[in-house]
Design an enzyme around this catalytic site. Structure first.
Site, PDB file in Angstrom:
ATOM      1  CB  VAL A   1     -21.466 -27.354 -15.828  1.00 47.07           C
ATOM      2  CG1 VAL A   1     -21.631 -25.876 -15.490  1.00 47.07           C
ATOM      3  CG2 VAL A   1     -20.025 -27.799 -15.578  1.00 47.07           C
ATOM      4  CD  GLU A   2     -26.655 -25.724 -18.789  1.00 43.93           C
ATOM      5  OE1 GLU A   2     -27.326 -25.308 -17.828  1.00 43.93           O
ATOM      6  OE2 GLU A   2     -26.438 -25.031 -19.802  1.00 43.93           O
TER       7      GLU A   2
END
Length: 199
Positions: free
Chosen positions: A76-77
């Site tokens: 996600v990052e």
């Protein structure tokens, strides 16, 4: 009958004539086949790839963390882009802010790596995994609050919890006051669930 027309030779034509019925059956078979293929693990792994897993597992094992949670945060990052730099200055696979990285290396038990080398995936994973573990302990084992703090900062999340703005649960994540953090938490745990199903 509505929608049915007789041709000159007396045969009925309409929405369910032989040719159309054949195309509908073919379309149905095609949809079922596509759905079945989508359920296979190799397609799921193609849709939700997992990179750097050996390094992730090695780092997670030091802190007794689920490596798939660490992988979900990395996905996600940064989408596993080791050289990513965000518009606010977060760097690397685990998208750590340079100030946070400099704080991490000063803590007891933190990895002995250079905070200036965050684009190195091993460094980013070492620091990011240590930090996630630190946050989980700070929030008494609450992984959801820890993931929120990874995005918004621990002091901010602590304030939300103490003020009753959020209850620290995934079910209550829609009450997280900051939209970016709310979506971050929801996406991380969506990916965590997908990874658990696939890997």
């Amino acid at each position: 009958m509505a929608g049915v027309v007789r041709s000159a030779d007396g045969r009925m034509k309409g929405a369910f004539s032989g040719r159309r019925r054949w195309w509908m059956v073919l379309l149905l078979v095609l949809l079922i086949t596509v759905f079945a293929i989508m359920q296979t693990k190799w397609v799921a792994r193609w849709m939700y790839p997992l990179y750097y897993y050996d390094d992730i597992r090695a780092e997670a094992s030091q802190y007794d963390l689920d490596p798939l949670l660490v992988a979900a945060v990395a996905r996600v990052e940064s989408s596993f882009a080791e050289d990513r730099v965000s518009k606010v200055g977060a760097v690397g696979l685990m998208q750590l802010m340079p100030d946070t990285a400099r704080w991490i290396v000063q803590q007891p038990g933190a990895p002995r790596v250079s905070p200036d080398d965050l684009k190195n995936p091993k460094v980013s994973l070492a620091m990011g995994t240590w930090y996630l573990n630190y946050l989980i302990h700070r929030f008494q084992g609450n992984e959801v609050a820890a993931v929120a703090a990874y995005n918004a900062g621990p002091n901010r999340v602590q304030e939300w919890l103490q003020a009753g703005k959020w209850d620290g649960t995934l079910d209550g994540a829609d009450r997280i006051p900051v939209g970016e953090t709310r979506h971050f938490v929801q996406r991380v745990f969506f990916m965590f669930d997908r990874y658990k199903e696939i890997y």
